[in-house]
Scaffold this motif. Structure first.
Motif, mmCIF file in Angstrom:
data_model
loop_
_atom_site.group_PDB
_atom_site.id
_atom_site.type_symbol
_atom_site.label_atom_id
_atom_site.label_comp_id
_atom_site.label_asym_id
_atom_site.label_seq_id
_atom_site.Cartn_x
_atom_site.Cartn_y
_atom_site.Cartn_z
ATOM 1 N N ASP A 69 0.832 -1.206 0.000
ATOM 2 C CA ASP A 69 0.000 0.000 0.000
ATOM 3 C C ASP A 69 0.868 1.258 0.000
ATOM 4 O O ASP A 69 0.539 2.248 -0.666
ATOM 5 N N LEU A 70 1.968 1.229 0.726
ATOM 6 C CA LEU A 70 2.894 2.368 0.706
ATOM 7 C C LEU A 70 3.501 2.542 -0.684
ATOM 8 O O LEU A 70 3.590 3.661 -1.190
ATOM 9 N N ARG A 71 3.912 1.448 -1.301
ATOM 10 C CA ARG A 71 4.494 1.540 -2.645
ATOM 11 C C ARG A 71 3.487 2.091 -3.646
ATOM 12 O O ARG A 71 3.855 2.795 -4.583
ATOM 13 N N ASP A 72 2.199 1.791 -3.436
ATOM 14 C CA ASP A 72 1.148 2.213 -4.367
ATOM 15 C C ASP A 72 0.566 3.588 -4.055
ATOM 16 O O ASP A 72 -0.332 4.047 -4.756
ATOM 17 N N ILE A 73 1.051 4.252 -3.035
ATOM 18 C CA ILE A 73 0.435 5.488 -2.554
ATOM 19 C C ILE A 73 0.369 6.575 -3.631
ATOM 20 O O ILE A 73 -0.570 7.367 -3.659
ATOM 21 N N THR A 74 1.329 6.612 -4.536
ATOM 22 C CA THR A 74 1.319 7.655 -5.564
ATOM 23 C C THR A 74 0.265 7.399 -6.648
ATOM 24 O O THR A 74 0.051 8.251 -7.502
ATOM 25 N N LYS A 75 -0.402 6.270 -6.594
ATOM 26 C CA LYS A 75 -1.513 6.021 -7.516
ATOM 27 C C LYS A 75 -2.772 6.772 -7.073
ATOM 28 O O LYS A 75 -3.641 7.047 -7.892
ATOM 29 N N SER A 76 -2.845 7.090 -5.783
ATOM 30 C CA SER A 76 -4.040 7.749 -5.260
ATOM 31 C C SER A 76 -3.769 9.144 -4.700
ATOM 32 O O SER A 76 -4.713 9.867 -4.386
ATOM 33 N N ALA A 77 -2.522 9.534 -4.569
ATOM 34 C CA ALA A 77 -2.190 10.841 -4.001
ATOM 35 C C ALA A 77 -1.053 11.475 -4.788
ATOM 36 O O ALA A 77 -0.196 10.783 -5.321
ATOM 37 N N ALA A 78 -1.069 12.802 -4.829
ATOM 38 C CA ALA A 78 -0.023 13.535 -5.541
ATOM 39 C C ALA A 78 0.795 14.435 -4.619
ATOM 40 O O ALA A 78 1.758 15.053 -5.061
ATOM 41 N N SER A 79 0.383 14.499 -3.350
ATOM 42 C CA SER A 79 1.129 15.319 -2.394
ATOM 43 C C SER A 79 0.809 14.877 -0.976
ATOM 44 O O SER A 79 -0.116 14.092 -0.750
ATOM 45 N N LEU A 80 1.557 15.412 -0.035
ATOM 46 C CA LEU A 80 1.297 15.116 1.368
ATOM 47 C C LEU A 80 -0.043 15.708 1.818
ATOM 48 O O LEU A 80 -0.618 15.270 2.812
ATOM 49 N N ASP A 81 -0.540 16.678 1.050
ATOM 50 C CA ASP A 81 -1.809 17.324 1.384
ATOM 51 C C ASP A 81 -3.016 16.432 1.148
ATOM 52 O O ASP A 81 -4.053 16.614 1.776
ATOM 53 N N ASP A 82 -2.907 15.491 0.226
ATOM 54 C CA ASP A 82 -4.078 14.686 -0.123
ATOM 55 C C ASP A 82 -3.875 13.182 0.075
ATOM 56 O O ASP A 82 -4.595 12.373 -0.488
#
Length: 111
Positions: free
Chosen positions: A91-104
């Protein structure tokens, strides 16, 4: 200043950018000290791209830090990772599939 970076990125002949404190005017110069004009719309677009890239890099840096905290889970002298631990790391490796910044970002829960 990100605006300065955007101006520099858009024109390779520009070597220096300043913003006057008194007026807020941003001026670009070539290597001979000549003032170089720049397109405000192009700079605004490039600045937004640079900001987005920086936010994504900050997200990746934090993600990588969190993954590194769990690297010991996969060492040969520790028990095999649980399915929950494997899922967390994926899930950590895939985090950039659902978020583009620390804000979201919504971080997965560490088991």
């Amino acid at each position: 200043m990100m605006k300065h970076d955007a101006i520099l990125a858009l024109n390779s002949s520009i070597v220096r950018v300043i913003t006057k404190r008194e007026t807020g005017q941003t001026i670009a110069y070539d290597d001979k000290g000549n003032e170089i004009s720049w397109d405000a719309d192009a700079v605004a677009k490039k600045e937004a791209e640079l900001i987005a890239a920086l936010k994504l890099q900050n997200l990746r840096d934090e993600r990588n830090r969190l993954i590194a905290e769990t690297d010991w889970w996969d060492m040969s002298d520790t028990p095999a990772m649980t399915d929950a631990q494997k899922k967390y790391r994926q899930d950590l490796r895939d985090i950039t599939k659902s978020a583009a910044s620390l804000d979201d970002v919504t971080w997965p829960t560490k088991p």
